[in-house]
Design a protein around this motif. Structure first.
Motif, PDB file in Angstrom:
ATOM      1  N   THR A 363       0.876  -1.184   0.106  1.00  0.00           N
ATOM      2  CA  THR A 363      -0.366   0.235   0.240  1.00  0.00           C
ATOM      3  C   THR A 363       0.629   1.515  -0.083  1.00  0.00           C
ATOM      4  OG1 THR A 363      -1.997  -1.127   1.315  1.00  0.00           O
ATOM      5  CG2 THR A 363      -2.119   1.403   1.155  1.00  0.00           C
ATOM      6  N   THR A 364       0.373   1.868  -0.958  1.00  0.00           N
ATOM      7  CA  THR A 364       1.405   3.432  -0.402  1.00  0.00           C
ATOM      8  C   THR A 364       0.545   4.574  -0.339  1.00  0.00           C
ATOM      9  OG1 THR A 364       0.893   3.693  -3.203  1.00  0.00           O
ATOM     10  CG2 THR A 364       2.267   2.544  -2.897  1.00  0.00           C
ATOM     11  N   GLU A 365       1.190   5.852  -0.061  1.00  0.00           N
ATOM     12  CA  GLU A 365       0.558   6.726   0.673  1.00  0.00           C
ATOM     13  C   GLU A 365      -0.242   7.659  -0.867  1.00  0.00           C
ATOM     14  OE1 GLU A 365       3.187  10.327   1.029  1.00  0.00           O
ATOM     15  OE2 GLU A 365       4.055   8.714   2.688  1.00  0.00           O
ATOM     16  N   LYS A 366       0.177   7.067  -2.150  1.00  0.00           N
ATOM     17  CA  LYS A 366      -1.235   7.596  -2.793  1.00  0.00           C
ATOM     18  C   LYS A 366      -2.597   6.932  -3.638  1.00  0.00           C
ATOM     19  CE  LYS A 366      -0.530   8.689  -8.232  1.00  0.00           C
ATOM     20  NZ  LYS A 366      -2.669   7.538  -8.279  1.00  0.00           N
ATOM     21  N   ASP A 367      -2.302   5.802  -2.501  1.00  0.00           N
ATOM     22  CA  ASP A 367      -2.973   5.134  -2.411  1.00  0.00           C
ATOM     23  C   ASP A 367      -3.722   5.488  -1.833  1.00  0.00           C
ATOM     24  OD1 ASP A 367      -2.885   3.039  -3.769  1.00  0.00           O
ATOM     25  OD2 ASP A 367      -1.478   1.336  -3.378  1.00  0.00           O
ATOM     26  N   ILE A 368      -3.412   6.069  -0.421  1.00  0.00           N
ATOM     27  CA  ILE A 368      -4.635   6.181   0.530  1.00  0.00           C
ATOM     28  C   ILE A 368      -5.059   7.913  -0.010  1.00  0.00           C
ATOM     29  CG2 ILE A 368      -4.742   7.079   2.741  1.00  0.00           C
ATOM     30  CD1 ILE A 368      -4.501   4.054   2.749  1.00  0.00           C
ATOM     31  N   LYS A 369      -4.749   8.084  -0.297  1.00  0.00           N
ATOM     32  CA  LYS A 369      -5.401   9.393  -1.515  1.00  0.00           C
ATOM     33  C   LYS A 369      -6.453   9.398  -2.416  1.00  0.00           C
ATOM     34  CE  LYS A 369      -0.523  13.014  -0.033  1.00  0.00           C
ATOM     35  NZ  LYS A 369       0.126  13.302  -0.355  1.00  0.00           N
ATOM     36  N   ASP A 370      -5.689   8.816  -3.309  1.00  0.00           N
ATOM     37  CA  ASP A 370      -7.052   8.430  -4.185  1.00  0.00           C
ATOM     38  C   ASP A 370      -8.150   7.687  -3.555  1.00  0.00           C
ATOM     39  OD1 ASP A 370      -5.153   9.751  -5.787  1.00  0.00           O
ATOM     40  OD2 ASP A 370      -4.003   7.309  -6.293  1.00  0.00           O
ATOM     41  N   PHE A 371      -7.404   7.058  -2.430  1.00  0.00           N
ATOM     42  CA  PHE A 371      -8.826   6.577  -1.726  1.00  0.00           C
ATOM     43  C   PHE A 371     -10.187   7.228  -1.373  1.00  0.00           C
ATOM     44  CE2 PHE A 371     -10.667   5.298   2.312  1.00  0.00           C
ATOM     45  CZ  PHE A 371     -11.843   3.716   2.346  1.00  0.00           C
ATOM     46  N   VAL A 372      -9.511   8.366  -0.446  1.00  0.00           N
ATOM     47  CA  VAL A 372      -9.961   8.990   0.137  1.00  0.00           C
ATOM     48  C   VAL A 372     -10.976  10.462  -0.774  1.00  0.00           C
ATOM     49  CG1 VAL A 372      -9.723  11.127   2.304  1.00  0.00           C
ATOM     50  CG2 VAL A 372      -8.812   8.786   2.095  1.00  0.00           C
ATOM     51  N   LYS A 373     -10.266  10.342  -2.016  1.00  0.00           N
ATOM     52  CA  LYS A 373     -10.874  11.673  -2.913  1.00  0.00           C
ATOM     53  C   LYS A 373     -12.249  10.909  -3.521  1.00  0.00           C
ATOM     54  CE  LYS A 373      -6.700  13.916  -3.948  1.00  0.00           C
ATOM     55  NZ  LYS A 373      -5.043  14.131  -5.137  1.00  0.00           N
ATOM     56  N   VAL A 374     -11.587   9.418  -3.458  1.00  0.00           N
ATOM     57  CA  VAL A 374     -13.518   8.486  -4.102  1.00  0.00           C
ATOM     58  C   VAL A 374     -14.238   8.809  -3.446  1.00  0.00           C
ATOM     59  CG1 VAL A 374     -13.321   6.567  -5.094  1.00  0.00           C
ATOM     60  CG2 VAL A 374     -11.744   8.006  -5.848  1.00  0.00           C
ATOM     61  N   LEU A 375     -13.654   8.447  -2.496  1.00  0.00           N
ATOM     62  CA  LEU A 375     -14.676   8.034  -0.595  1.00  0.00           C
ATOM     63  C   LEU A 375     -15.350   9.135  -0.594  1.00  0.00           C
ATOM     64  CD1 LEU A 375     -15.496   6.368   1.609  1.00  0.00           C
ATOM     65  CD2 LEU A 375     -13.873   6.972   2.895  1.00  0.00           C
ATOM     66  N   LYS A 376     -14.916  10.666  -0.790  1.00  0.00           N
ATOM     67  CA  LYS A 376     -15.200  11.631  -0.272  1.00  0.00           C
ATOM     68  C   LYS A 376     -16.409  12.127  -1.819  1.00  0.00           C
ATOM     69  CE  LYS A 376     -16.132  16.440   0.154  1.00  0.00           C
ATOM     70  NZ  LYS A 376     -16.060  16.757   1.590  1.00  0.00           N
ATOM     71  N   GLU A 377     -16.060  11.498  -2.927  1.00  0.00           N
ATOM     72  CA  GLU A 377     -17.270  11.794  -3.882  1.00  0.00           C
ATOM     73  C   GLU A 377     -18.425  10.434  -3.668  1.00  0.00           C
ATOM     74  OE1 GLU A 377     -15.421  10.703  -7.513  1.00  0.00           O
ATOM     75  OE2 GLU A 377     -14.156  12.292  -7.789  1.00  0.00           O
ATOM     76  N   ILE A 378     -18.041   9.217  -2.906  1.00  0.00           N
ATOM     77  CA  ILE A 378     -19.502   8.994  -2.759  1.00  0.00           C
ATOM     78  C   ILE A 378     -20.245   9.158  -1.970  1.00  0.00           C
ATOM     79  CG2 ILE A 378     -19.838   6.864  -1.858  1.00  0.00           C
ATOM     80  CD1 ILE A 378     -17.577   6.222  -3.473  1.00  0.00           C
ATOM     81  N   VAL A 379     -19.391   9.861  -0.456  1.00  0.00           N
ATOM     82  CA  VAL A 379     -20.221   9.762   0.571  1.00  0.00           C
ATOM     83  C   VAL A 379     -20.764  11.257   1.129  1.00  0.00           C
ATOM     84  CG1 VAL A 379     -18.822   8.209   1.647  1.00  0.00           C
ATOM     85  CG2 VAL A 379     -18.481  10.808   2.154  1.00  0.00           C
TER      86      VAL A 379
END
Length: 379
Positions: A363-379
């Protein structure tokens, strides 16, 4: 919209990718060591040497003796063997068993079978932080208690249980102590002698090893019958031809984890801190299930008040992001998490609005950032 060009895997608690060194070891074994370890010819003897070397490596990792390690098909078989055979072996002393309400199904379902056979099982609840009340546990122990099965680390929330305290208490009462250490084996240092554990289950695929192989630690002088019947493999403790390539892969995964455990854990701590920071930075409404100070660093269970977990899983999957709503072994089930149910009660909104995020070596720092950005769109 976020343009996702690569998939993001955040379900390490379900299973880990295999390390390249493990794949290489297994490939070499499949190519060059195909003899049956039970055969007396040179092909069998060569395989037997690899098998026993792996047994020694795994035993040393938990401060056990090689003869105390029984290779199995994984955590489920190890749990079933310890619980069903352990209970039957001691049934002449009593028929009371203690466990927790938040165990894996590989523990809970064998216990349900034992209940149908006339055994009595006490299911200890956990508190709102997911932790076990040790005093409550001690009060549950009775004169006819013959077996205690309590996990080392919870697979959904990551809570670490007081295994050493439990082991010390039970050792003075001659009560069989089993722990499902599938989530703990690797991230935590386990010393079966110090913790006074009688039976311990572990699996390779949680530590970058292959699926379909694990072991049961059975303390010397603990007598329980074999769960698998047939040949005399594993010192008559587990019938069936040993899966040598998988066992060698398991050994390599143990060596890899032993050399890198501190680095892996620090990486997980950093990723978890970054995840919490990004969630706050993006102003996402969330809460953490459990107590982070008493959890392994690679697992975090998150509650999102306004989004059903099932919807989150589907929408994240469409964005090529893999997380879980709990144990992978109950995938596809829409019933509430029994772990969160024990923590927060039957009516809590958290039961159907929480997801498990688990991170690992790749897992990379970019994975975490991209995950949260997508999560923001969803929630």
């Amino acid at each position: 919209m976020i343009n996702m060009t690569a998939s993001i895997y955040l379900d390490y608690a379900a299973t880990t990718p295999m390390d390249i060194s493990v794949i290489e070891k297994m490939t070499d074994t499949m190519r060059n060591h195909y003899g049956n370890a039970s055969s007396i010819h040179q092909y069998g003897r060569n395989s037997k040497k690899l098998l026993e070397h792996a047994r020694k490596t795994v035993a040393e990792y938990i401060n056990a003796l090689p003869e105390e390690i029984i290779f199995t098909s994984g955590g489920t078989e190890s749990d079933n063997t310890a619980i069903l055979m352990g209970a039957h072996a001691r049934s002449d002393r009593g028929r009371h068993i203690i466990t927790t309400a938040v165990e894996h199904e590989a523990v809970l379902k064998p216990l349900k079978r034992l209940e149908a056979e006339g055994f009595e099982v006490t299911y200890l609840p956990v508190g709102i932080t997911g932790e076990l009340d040790f005093e409550h546990f001690k009060e549950a122990v009775r004169q006819d208690t013959i077996l205690v099965s309590i996990m080392s680390v919870n697979n959904e929330v990551g809570t670490i249980f007081p295994i050493e305290k439990i082991g010390a208490f039970l050792s003075e009462r001659d009560i069989l102590f089993h722990t499902d250490a599938v989530q703990a084996f690797g991230p935590l240092k386990i010393d079966v002698k110090k913790a006074k554990i009688d039976l311990l289950s572990a699996s390779a695929h949680k530590i970058y090893g292959p699926k379909g192989v694990g072991f049961l630690y059975k303390r010397k002088n603990i007598a329980i019958p074999s769960f698998m019947l047939g040949g005399n493999q594993e010192r008559k403790q587990r019938a069936g031809t040993e899966n040598l390539p998988a066992i060698v892969g398991f050994e390599q995964a143990v060596c890899h984890m032993k050399a890198n455990r501190a680095q892996f854990n620090q990486h997980a701590v950093n990723l978890r801190e970054q995840l919490i920071y990004e969630l706050n930075h993006q102003a996402i409404n969330f809460q953490i299930n459990g107590n982070l100070s008493q959890q392994v660093p690679h697992i975090i269970n998150l509650y999102f008040p306004n989004k059903l977990a099932e919807q989150l899983l589907i929408q994240l999957d469409l964005k090529q992001i893999a997380v879980s709503a709990g144990s992978a072994c109950t995938a596809g089930s829409i019933k509430p998490s029994h772990v969160l149910q024990s923590m927060y009660g039957d009516q809590s909104d958290r039961l159907m609005h929480s997801i498990r995020v688990s991170m690992g070596a790749f897992t990379t720092e970019k994975d975490i950032k991209d995950f949260v950005k997508v999560l923001k769109e969803i929630v």
